[in-house]
Design a protein around this motif. Structure first.
Motif, PDB file in Angstrom:
ATOM      1  N   THR A   1     -22.373  14.932  31.839  1.00  0.00           N
ATOM      2  CA  THR A   1     -21.949  14.853  30.451  1.00  0.00           C
ATOM      3  C   THR A   1     -21.347  16.207  30.071  1.00  0.00           C
ATOM      4  O   THR A   1     -21.416  17.170  30.841  1.00  0.00           O
ATOM      5  CB  THR A   1     -23.146  14.569  29.525  1.00  0.00           C
TER       6      THR A   1
ATOM      7  N   THR B   1     -22.506  18.264  27.894  1.00  0.00           N
ATOM      8  CA  THR B   1     -23.622  19.218  27.816  1.00  0.00           C
ATOM      9  C   THR B   1     -24.012  19.717  29.204  1.00  0.00           C
ATOM     10  O   THR B   1     -24.227  20.911  29.410  1.00  0.00           O
ATOM     11  CB  THR B   1     -24.837  18.563  27.134  1.00  0.00           C
ATOM     12  N   GLN B   2     -24.094  18.807  30.170  1.00  0.00           N
ATOM     13  CA  GLN B   2     -24.444  19.195  31.534  1.00  0.00           C
ATOM     14  C   GLN B   2     -23.364  20.062  32.156  1.00  0.00           C
ATOM     15  O   GLN B   2     -23.659  21.016  32.874  1.00  0.00           O
ATOM     16  CB  GLN B   2     -24.690  17.949  32.383  1.00  0.00           C
TER      17      GLN B   2
ATOM     18  N   ALA C   1     -21.322  22.059  30.504  1.00  0.00           N
ATOM     19  CA  ALA C   1     -21.430  23.371  29.860  1.00  0.00           C
ATOM     20  C   ALA C   1     -22.540  24.197  30.514  1.00  0.00           C
ATOM     21  O   ALA C   1     -22.371  25.390  30.769  1.00  0.00           O
ATOM     22  CB  ALA C   1     -21.696  23.200  28.371  1.00  0.00           C
ATOM     23  N   GLU C   2     -23.647  23.548  30.823  1.00  0.00           N
ATOM     24  CA  GLU C   2     -24.742  24.235  31.494  1.00  0.00           C
ATOM     25  C   GLU C   2     -24.331  24.643  32.912  1.00  0.00           C
ATOM     26  O   GLU C   2     -24.610  25.755  33.351  1.00  0.00           O
ATOM     27  CB  GLU C   2     -25.962  23.318  31.546  1.00  0.00           C
TER      28      GLU C   2
ATOM     29  N   SER D   1     -19.973  27.459  26.610  1.00  0.00           N
ATOM     30  CA  SER D   1     -20.346  26.562  25.520  1.00  0.00           C
ATOM     31  C   SER D   1     -19.581  25.240  25.607  1.00  0.00           C
ATOM     32  O   SER D   1     -18.508  25.163  26.208  1.00  0.00           O
ATOM     33  CB  SER D   1     -20.062  27.225  24.174  1.00  0.00           C
ATOM     34  N   GLU D   2     -20.146  24.228  24.976  1.00  0.00           N
ATOM     35  CA  GLU D   2     -19.485  22.928  24.899  1.00  0.00           C
ATOM     36  C   GLU D   2     -18.166  23.066  24.138  1.00  0.00           C
ATOM     37  O   GLU D   2     -17.173  22.424  24.483  1.00  0.00           O
ATOM     38  CB  GLU D   2     -20.389  21.909  24.215  1.00  0.00           C
ATOM     39  N   GLN D   3     -18.160  23.903  23.123  1.00  0.00           N
ATOM     40  CA  GLN D   3     -16.947  24.126  22.340  1.00  0.00           C
ATOM     41  C   GLN D   3     -15.840  24.711  23.221  1.00  0.00           C
ATOM     42  O   GLN D   3     -14.677  24.312  23.109  1.00  0.00           O
ATOM     43  CB  GLN D   3     -17.233  25.062  21.167  1.00  0.00           C
TER      44      GLN D   3
END
Length: 115
Positions: free
Chosen positions: A46, A48-49, A51-52, A57-59
């Motif tokens: 996803t 979020t994943q 970004a990690e 950041s997701e942004q």
């Protein structure tokens, strides 16, 4: 030699062995933790994943996608990994880990930077 010298030597030897065992076990646990972190990354991520995984950041990822989509619209052809690869599933972006790895390699090999 007297018995107290042998006793002190035996205690010091025992403490040395215990200390070495503790050091080795903590090193082994750290290796297992990093292996589990690497193996816990799913093949289909996803936002979020991702970004990690990329440690941004997701942004920032959304900005990259937006810039890529804008540039891609004006082109008739382009290199496969010039733009961040993603899938739309139920209007949600999903990222295939092997594709992201190939994209990162392409970006590194071509020294392209986002501004």
């Amino acid at each position: 030699m007297n018995q107290s010298t042998y006793l002190i030597g035996a205690v010091l030897l025992g403490l040395s062995i215990m200390t070495a065992a503790l050091i080795l076990s903590s090193t082994t646990n750290t290796d297992k933790d990093s292996e589990s972190t690497i193996s816990s990354i799913p093949e289909l991520m996803t936002l979020t994943q991702l970004a990690e995984y990329l440690q941004i950041s997701e942004q920032s990822i959304e900005i990259i996608i937006s810039n890529d989509d804008y540039q891609r619209d004006g082109l008739s052809s382009y290199d496969t990994y010039q733009f961040i690869p993603y899938l739309l599933l139920d209007n949600q972006k999903r990222f295939i880990k092997t594709e992201i790895d190939a994209w990162l390699k392409y970006r590194n090999d071509n020294r392209l930077n986002y501004h």
